[in-house]
Design a protein around this motif. Structure first.
Motif, mmCIF file in Angstrom:
data_model
loop_
_atom_site.group_PDB
_atom_site.id
_atom_site.type_symbol
_atom_site.label_atom_id
_atom_site.label_comp_id
_atom_site.label_asym_id
_atom_site.label_seq_id
_atom_site.Cartn_x
_atom_site.Cartn_y
_atom_site.Cartn_z
ATOM 1 N N ARG A 1 7.432 12.146 8.518
ATOM 2 C CA ARG A 1 7.716 11.209 7.377
ATOM 3 C C ARG A 1 7.827 9.957 7.914
ATOM 4 O O ARG A 1 7.406 8.906 7.253
ATOM 5 C CB ARG A 1 8.792 11.671 6.561
ATOM 6 C CG ARG A 1 8.519 12.759 5.731
ATOM 7 C CD ARG A 1 9.867 13.232 4.921
ATOM 8 N NE ARG A 1 9.484 14.321 4.192
ATOM 9 C CZ ARG A 1 10.447 15.081 3.509
ATOM 10 N NH1 ARG A 1 11.736 15.015 3.687
ATOM 11 N NH2 ARG A 1 10.082 16.275 2.659
ATOM 12 N N GLY B 1 3.198 4.011 9.244
ATOM 13 C CA GLY B 1 1.839 3.635 9.107
ATOM 14 C C GLY B 1 1.659 2.996 7.705
ATOM 15 O O GLY B 1 0.654 2.069 7.672
ATOM 16 N N GLU B 2 2.182 3.395 6.644
ATOM 17 C CA GLU B 2 1.857 2.500 5.458
ATOM 18 C C GLU B 2 2.438 1.359 5.522
ATOM 19 O O GLU B 2 1.849 0.514 4.539
ATOM 20 C CB GLU B 2 2.968 3.260 4.275
ATOM 21 C CG GLU B 2 2.260 4.821 4.035
ATOM 22 C CD GLU B 2 3.147 5.721 3.115
ATOM 23 O OE1 GLU B 2 4.174 5.166 2.499
ATOM 24 O OE2 GLU B 2 2.823 6.920 2.817
ATOM 25 N N GLU B 3 3.388 0.920 6.276
ATOM 26 C CA GLU B 3 3.861 -0.476 6.341
ATOM 27 C C GLU B 3 3.077 -1.289 6.841
ATOM 28 O O GLU B 3 3.071 -2.728 6.793
ATOM 29 C CB GLU B 3 5.243 -0.513 7.031
ATOM 30 C CG GLU B 3 6.265 -0.065 6.020
ATOM 31 C CD GLU B 3 7.700 0.318 6.915
ATOM 32 O OE1 GLU B 3 7.697 -0.328 7.893
ATOM 33 O OE2 GLU B 3 8.379 0.840 6.488
ATOM 34 N N ARG B 4 2.166 -0.997 7.818
ATOM 35 C CA ARG B 4 1.315 -1.720 8.468
ATOM 36 C C ARG B 4 0.080 -2.393 7.478
ATOM 37 O O ARG B 4 -0.198 -2.177 6.737
ATOM 38 C CB ARG B 4 0.348 -0.873 9.566
ATOM 39 C CG ARG B 4 1.309 -0.722 10.720
ATOM 40 C CD ARG B 4 0.598 0.141 11.629
ATOM 41 N NE ARG B 4 1.771 0.683 12.677
ATOM 42 C CZ ARG B 4 1.373 1.171 13.675
ATOM 43 N NH1 ARG B 4 0.172 1.415 14.159
ATOM 44 N NH2 ARG B 4 2.524 1.790 14.530
ATOM 45 N N ALA C 1 4.590 8.282 8.742
ATOM 46 C CA ALA C 1 3.788 8.154 7.864
ATOM 47 C C ALA C 1 4.117 6.758 7.165
ATOM 48 O O ALA C 1 3.412 6.120 6.809
ATOM 49 C CB ALA C 1 3.552 9.390 6.917
ATOM 50 N N SER C 2 5.658 6.782 7.166
ATOM 51 C CA SER C 2 6.002 5.428 6.545
ATOM 52 C C SER C 2 5.652 4.125 7.307
ATOM 53 O O SER C 2 5.467 3.164 6.782
ATOM 54 C CB SER C 2 7.592 5.554 6.148
ATOM 55 O OG SER C 2 7.953 6.503 5.452
#
Length: 122
Positions: A113, A119-122, A116-117
């Motif tokens: 998790r 990766g989403e912030e990039r 994944a978080s």
């Protein structure tokens, strides 16, 4: 189980023609060491399967799976009984194993998790 590891005499009495005392203790400890090697190899294999299984789990409830835990403990109880092992020893061992592997799975889920978080912030 090989005949080398089989104990057929009543507890506390050496089999006819067998060594006794310190020599027998050393022999049986050697047998236990060999069994431990096999047990650890199987536990490592079980752990690898759990790790792969965890990749398919998406939440804590699926990791904890109390119904599955009960199913496993019931099966272990029955297997122990059939093999002449005290079921409470087998169940206690598996409770500890399941607790540790659940902790490992929760850590894996949290790391997945977090990744994944990130990766989403990039």
């Amino acid at each position: 189980m090989s005949d080398q590891h089989r104990i057929t005499a009543p507890a506390g009495s050496p089999p006819a023609g067998a060594t006794d005392g310190p020599a027998r203790i050393a022999e049986l400890r050697g047998a236990i060491d060999g069994l431990d090697q096999r047990i650890i190899a199987l536990l490592a294999e079980r752990t690898r399967v759990v790790q792969e299984l965890t990749a398919h789990k998406t939440d804590e409830a699926t990791v904890r799976s109390p119904d599955r835990v009960r199913q496993v403990l019931d099966r272990v109880h029955d297997l122990a009984s059939r093999h002449g092992m005290p079921p409470e020893v087998a169940v206690g061992t598996y409770r500890s194993l399941i607790d540790e592997l659940t902790r490992m799975q929760l850590d894996m889920l949290a790391a997945r998790r977090a990744a994944a978080s990130a990766g989403e912030e990039r």
